[in-house]
Scaffold this motif. Sequence first.
Motif, PDB file in Angstrom:
ATOM      1  N   ILE A  50       9.076   4.887   6.063  1.00 37.40           N
ATOM      2  CA  ILE A  50      10.130   5.062   5.060  1.00 37.40           C
ATOM      3  C   ILE A  50      11.323   4.217   5.502  1.00 37.40           C
ATOM      4  CG2 ILE A  50      11.570   6.715   3.786  1.00 37.40           C
ATOM      5  CD1 ILE A  50       9.765   8.960   4.746  1.00 37.40           C
ATOM      6  N   GLY A  51      11.837   3.360   4.616  1.00 39.71           N
ATOM      7  CA  GLY A  51      13.031   2.586   4.944  1.00 39.71           C
ATOM      8  C   GLY A  51      12.789   1.099   5.118  1.00 39.71           C
ATOM      9  N   ALA A  52      13.738   0.439   5.764  1.00 34.64           N
ATOM     10  CA  ALA A  52      13.728  -1.016   5.881  1.00 34.64           C
ATOM     11  C   ALA A  52      12.532  -1.532   6.679  1.00 34.64           C
ATOM     12  CB  ALA A  52      15.035  -1.489   6.517  1.00 34.64           C
ATOM     13  N   ILE A  53      12.278  -0.930   7.823  1.00 38.99           N
ATOM     14  CA  ILE A  53      11.144  -1.368   8.639  1.00 38.99           C
ATOM     15  C   ILE A  53       9.843  -1.090   7.907  1.00 38.99           C
ATOM     16  CG2 ILE A  53       9.865  -0.904  10.764  1.00 38.99           C
ATOM     17  CD1 ILE A  53      12.559  -0.519  12.162  1.00 38.99           C
ATOM     18  N   ALA A  54       9.786   0.005   7.166  1.00 41.10           N
ATOM     19  CA  ALA A  54       8.585   0.340   6.404  1.00 41.10           C
ATOM     20  C   ALA A  54       8.259  -0.744   5.381  1.00 41.10           C
ATOM     21  CB  ALA A  54       8.768   1.679   5.705  1.00 41.10           C
ATOM     22  N   ILE A  55       9.286  -1.310   4.758  1.00 38.13           N
ATOM     23  CA  ILE A  55       9.073  -2.386   3.792  1.00 38.13           C
ATOM     24  C   ILE A  55       8.421  -3.587   4.481  1.00 38.13           C
ATOM     25  CG2 ILE A  55      10.229  -4.050   2.292  1.00 38.13           C
ATOM     26  CD1 ILE A  55      12.353  -1.839   1.768  1.00 38.13           C
ATOM     27  N   ALA A  56       8.942  -3.946   5.647  1.00 36.72           N
ATOM     28  CA  ALA A  56       8.371  -5.068   6.397  1.00 36.72           C
ATOM     29  C   ALA A  56       6.928  -4.785   6.793  1.00 36.72           C
ATOM     30  CB  ALA A  56       9.222  -5.348   7.635  1.00 36.72           C
ATOM     31  N   ARG A  57       6.656  -3.568   7.258  1.00 35.91           N
ATOM     32  CA  ARG A  57       5.303  -3.208   7.669  1.00 35.91           C
ATOM     33  C   ARG A  57       4.342  -3.224   6.488  1.00 35.91           C
ATOM     34  NH1 ARG A  57       4.693   2.178   9.991  1.00 35.91           N
ATOM     35  NH2 ARG A  57       2.803   1.385  10.974  1.00 35.91           N
ATOM     36  N   CYS A  58       4.817  -2.794   5.335  1.00 31.64           N
ATOM     37  CA  CYS A  58       3.986  -2.756   4.134  1.00 31.64           C
ATOM     38  C   CYS A  58       3.476  -4.153   3.781  1.00 31.64           C
ATOM     39  CB  CYS A  58       4.783  -2.165   2.975  1.00 31.64           C
ATOM     40  SG  CYS A  58       3.897  -2.156   1.393  1.00 31.64           S
ATOM     41  N   PHE A  59       4.375  -5.124   3.773  1.00 30.61           N
ATOM     42  CA  PHE A  59       3.970  -6.479   3.416  1.00 30.61           C
ATOM     43  C   PHE A  59       3.141  -7.138   4.514  1.00 30.61           C
ATOM     44  CE2 PHE A  59       7.525  -5.824   0.468  1.00 30.61           C
ATOM     45  CZ  PHE A  59       6.879  -6.142  -0.720  1.00 30.61           C
ATOM     46  N   LEU A  60       3.438  -6.811   5.756  1.00 27.98           N
ATOM     47  CA  LEU A  60       2.628  -7.326   6.862  1.00 27.98           C
ATOM     48  C   LEU A  60       1.188  -6.857   6.719  1.00 27.98           C
ATOM     49  CD1 LEU A  60       2.399  -8.725   9.660  1.00 27.98           C
ATOM     50  CD2 LEU A  60       2.967  -6.513  10.677  1.00 27.98           C
ATOM     51  N   TYR A  61       0.998  -5.560   6.449  1.00 24.64           N
ATOM     52  CA  TYR A  61      -0.349  -5.006   6.351  1.00 24.64           C
ATOM     53  C   TYR A  61      -1.077  -5.538   5.118  1.00 24.64           C
ATOM     54  CZ  TYR A  61      -4.209  -1.708   6.653  1.00 24.64           C
ATOM     55  OH  TYR A  61      -5.464  -1.164   6.760  1.00 24.64           O
ATOM     56  N   ALA A  62      -0.357  -5.649   3.987  1.00 27.04           N
ATOM     57  CA  ALA A  62      -0.975  -6.180   2.769  1.00 27.04           C
ATOM     58  C   ALA A  62      -1.486  -7.598   3.012  1.00 27.04           C
ATOM     59  CB  ALA A  62       0.023  -6.164   1.618  1.00 27.04           C
ATOM     60  N   GLY A  63      -0.683  -8.415   3.670  1.00 24.25           N
ATOM     61  CA  GLY A  63      -1.115  -9.771   3.978  1.00 24.25           C
ATOM     62  C   GLY A  63      -2.324  -9.788   4.891  1.00 24.25           C
ATOM     63  N   LYS A  64      -2.341  -8.883   5.853  1.00 29.48           N
ATOM     64  CA  LYS A  64      -3.451  -8.824   6.803  1.00 29.48           C
ATOM     65  C   LYS A  64      -4.766  -8.514   6.116  1.00 29.48           C
ATOM     66  CE  LYS A  64      -5.593  -8.425  10.780  1.00 29.48           C
ATOM     67  NZ  LYS A  64      -5.898  -9.622  11.608  1.00 29.48           N
ATOM     68  N   ILE A  65      -4.751  -7.611   5.128  1.00 25.49           N
ATOM     69  CA  ILE A  65      -5.999  -7.210   4.477  1.00 25.49           C
ATOM     70  C   ILE A  65      -6.274  -7.998   3.196  1.00 25.49           C
ATOM     71  CG2 ILE A  65      -5.885  -4.905   5.478  1.00 25.49           C
ATOM     72  CD1 ILE A  65      -5.006  -3.835   2.751  1.00 25.49           C
ATOM     73  N   GLY A  66      -5.371  -8.922   2.859  1.00 24.60           N
ATOM     74  CA  GLY A  66      -5.617  -9.792   1.724  1.00 24.60           C
ATOM     75  C   GLY A  66      -5.139  -9.282   0.381  1.00 24.60           C
ATOM     76  N   ASP A  67      -4.298  -8.258   0.365  1.00 24.21           N
ATOM     77  CA  ASP A  67      -3.740  -7.766  -0.891  1.00 24.21           C
ATOM     78  C   ASP A  67      -2.566  -8.645  -1.321  1.00 24.21           C
ATOM     79  OD1 ASP A  67      -5.516  -5.706  -1.091  1.00 24.21           O
ATOM     80  OD2 ASP A  67      -4.100  -4.119  -0.515  1.00 24.21           O
ATOM     81  N   PRO A  68      -2.405  -8.894  -2.627  1.00 28.35           N
ATOM     82  CA  PRO A  68      -1.254  -9.677  -3.095  1.00 28.35           C
ATOM     83  C   PRO A  68       0.040  -8.878  -3.012  1.00 28.35           C
ATOM     84  CG  PRO A  68      -2.485  -8.833  -4.961  1.00 28.35           C
ATOM     85  CD  PRO A  68      -3.282  -8.478  -3.736  1.00 28.35           C
ATOM     86  N   ILE A  69       1.172  -9.572  -3.105  1.00 29.86           N
ATOM     87  CA  ILE A  69       2.461  -8.885  -3.139  1.00 29.86           C
ATOM     88  C   ILE A  69       2.530  -7.964  -4.350  1.00 29.86           C
ATOM     89  CG2 ILE A  69       4.949  -9.191  -3.452  1.00 29.86           C
ATOM     90  CD1 ILE A  69       4.695 -11.820  -1.894  1.00 29.86           C
ATOM     91  N   TYR A  70       2.190  -8.513  -5.522  1.00 25.89           N
ATOM     92  CA  TYR A  70       2.272  -7.723  -6.747  1.00 25.89           C
ATOM     93  C   TYR A  70       1.417  -8.386  -7.815  1.00 25.89           C
ATOM     94  CZ  TYR A  70       4.397  -5.358 -10.820  1.00 25.89           C
ATOM     95  OH  TYR A  70       4.611  -4.628 -11.963  1.00 25.89           O
TER      96      TYR A  70
END
Length: 222
Positions: free
Chosen positions: A134-154
């Motif tokens: 939850i919060g600022a670091i969570a946002i960074a982690r969310c996009f890091l993980y999405a990129g790692k597994i191949g999910d698009p931003i949106y």
Amino acid sequence: MSAITDKAQQDDLIAAAVAFAKAFHEKDDTGHDWWHIHRVSKMTERLADAEGADRFVALLAALLHDVADEKLNDSKESGLRRVQDWLESQPVAAEDRRHVIEIISTMSYNAGLNPPMRTLEGQVVQDADRLDAIGAIAIARCFLYAGKIGDPIYDPGIKPRDSITKEQYRNEGSTAINHFYEKLLKLKDRINTPSAKAIAEERHRYMEQYVAQFHAEWDGLL
């Protein structure tokens, strides 16, 4: 109370757990790296002191919790076995070993399907882990993980899922922004302790503002 009362022995065990966790997580690139463990551990100490939980047991569970994560192991069972083997190699009392394993095996989000944590120590560790989502670091982690597994931003054509199974949560593709709706924005209402709830409220507002800004920029409104 912890079954180990000697402070020096507890400190030695925590130092050993830090070394073990660092070695396991040092090459992680999914957002479950050592610094995630470090943040969760520091928050665990803060919450344990505020809530009157057993600091030693809670901190030991916080340091080891992602060593058992099924995303980082062949299975949940093999991850828990890895932690169990390490605990059995250390002078940790059987009561504390059982408590740590119970916390680690039941604290994950699991698509929101897990039952409430049984002990205060479990609640504290779960809260500390969820606050890092939850919060600022969570946002960074969310996009890091999405990129790692191949999910698009949106992708506007891929809608957030209101109700998903554990298998869907783990295996189906989605988008980084959908992850906010499917998990991150739900966490505030799944926090256990009063101390953590106060922190979660502020961090949750930050994420809401971010998602609103994202959609406004996406639509060309800002």
